[in-house]
Design an enzyme around this catalytic site. Structure first.
Site, PDB file in Angstrom:
ATOM      1  N   SER A 234       0.784  -1.239   0.000  1.00 47.66           N
ATOM      2  CA  SER A 234       0.000   0.000   0.000  1.00 47.66           C
ATOM      3  C   SER A 234       0.813   1.285   0.000  1.00 47.66           C
ATOM      4  CB  SER A 234      -0.952   0.009   1.205  1.00 47.66           C
ATOM      5  OG  SER A 234      -0.224  -0.006   2.419  1.00 47.66           O
ATOM      6  N   LYS A 279      -5.333   4.219   8.951  1.00 51.60           N
ATOM      7  CA  LYS A 279      -4.222   5.025   8.442  1.00 51.60           C
ATOM      8  C   LYS A 279      -4.516   6.516   8.572  1.00 51.60           C
ATOM      9  CE  LYS A 279      -2.367   1.491   5.389  1.00 51.60           C
ATOM     10  NZ  LYS A 279      -1.869   1.114   4.059  1.00 51.60           N
TER      11      LYS A 279
END
EC number: 3.4.21.53
Length: 345
Positions: A234, A279
């Protein structure tokens, strides 16, 4: 007095046992929560191209740990954490295989980020396709005891292809039960194994492996990227932005802390990832003012079978509105979009 002393020791013993069990007893679950938001200028080093601009690009991560009774309870009570099943996290792999796959994902994302950034910065870079990397092997596969996670398949029946699509199409046109010879590389050495194909999804023949492309890049301007213990795919978008900004010296951050997430491919397309809500929290805790979130418009088919489907951007925006109202969340589908959006900030 003697009975009181015995009772006291018993209670202390019970307390110690409860504490040990609560903190140490492993459960068949994992706890996911906000990880770190690392300064990418400390991770990316390019020869003769230092990062001179104010602000920083931040690599966000999700923390993963095996659940214990107390951490399980904490995760259930804290909205920033979630309890995940073993299969959903490791896909049935042992931790050695899981770590190996996550390391490969990170290495692959760095390679694609380097290629994307150098290409957009008009810097020479060579991209080489090595074969297909094995991510998982089904137990019913005839190759189960021969191949391993981490092996790279370079040929099937003596044929080498330029992408995983070529390998898949070749196998798809064989017959279930037919013998197939796989040439693979393990620890720098070449091996061969011949087994029969099994029937996989769609009643077609297959080896019974989960795979991805193994690609290496070689830029003319030397670069070193050291993500430490962080794994997974990611970070591609943020790596590419950091590399591109150093190569071109463009001021994309304007003195701000810019966080974000998303995979990147050789064409500069940004892909969705898991745990984006966590996140966003990690970015907020580390002072980020801007967050780049992947946006893939859902198809009618997805909406049909998943009416409540949320894109990465929608979930990031929702999380920021509730927990980080001063953070701007920007949707991006490509590397070019990310550069364009940041240029206007």
């Amino acid at each position: 007095m003697k009975n009181k002393a015995i009772k006291k020791y018993v209670l202390w013993g019970v307390f110690v046992v409860v504490m040990l069990v609560g903190f140490l007893w492993p459960l068949p679950n994992y706890i996911e929560g906000p990880g770190d938001a690392s300064n990418l200028s400390k991770i990316v080093k390019i020869q003769n191209h230092p990062d001179k601009r104010k602000g920083m690009f931040m690599l966000t991560s999700v923390s993963i740990a095996q659940a214990r009774p107390f951490t399980y309870l904490y995760a259930k009570l804290n909205p920033h954490y979630s309890v995940e099943s073993d299969d959903s996290v490791t896909a049935g792999q042992n931790m050695t295989e899981y770590d190996k796959v996550q390391h490969f994902y990170m290495e692959s994302s760095i390679n694609e980020a380097i290629y994307t950034a150098y290409k957009h910065a008009n810097q020479p870079v060579k991209r080489t396709y090595n074969g297909i990397y094995i991510l998982n092997i089904e137990r019913q596969s005839k190759f189960y005891h021969a191949l391993r996670v981490g092996d790279v398949v370079v040929k099937v029946d003596g044929h080498h292809f330029k992408s995983s699509t070529g390998f898949v199409n070749y196998v798809k046109h064989q017959r279930v039960g037919q013998k197939l010879t796989v040439t693979y590389r393990r620890n720098g050495h070449s091996h061969q194994v011949t087994k029969r194909l099994i029937q996989i999804a769609g009643h077609r023949p297959g080896i019974g492996i989960t795979l991805t492309d193994d690609v290496k890049v070689k830029p003319k301007v030397p670069i070193k990227v050291d993500p430490g213990q962080v794994g997974g795919p990611s970070g591609g978008l943020m790596f590419s932005l950091q590399i591109y900004s150093q190569l071109t010296n463009r001021n994309l951050r304007h003195g701000q802390k810019v966080a974000g997430t998303g995979t990147i491919d050789a064409d500069g397309n940004v892909g969705e990832i898991g745990g984006i809500d966590k996140k966003v929290i990690a970015a907020k805790r580390n002072g980020a003012k801007v967050f780049l979130a992947p946006y893939l418009k859902p198809t009618k088919l997805i909406l049909k079978y998943e009416p409540g489907h949320q894109t990465n951007y929608q979930l990031a925006k929702q999380t920021a509105k509730k927990y980080a109202p001063n953070m701007k969340v920007i949707p991006v589908a490509t590397f070019d979009q990310a550069v364009s959006a940041l240029s206007k900030e």
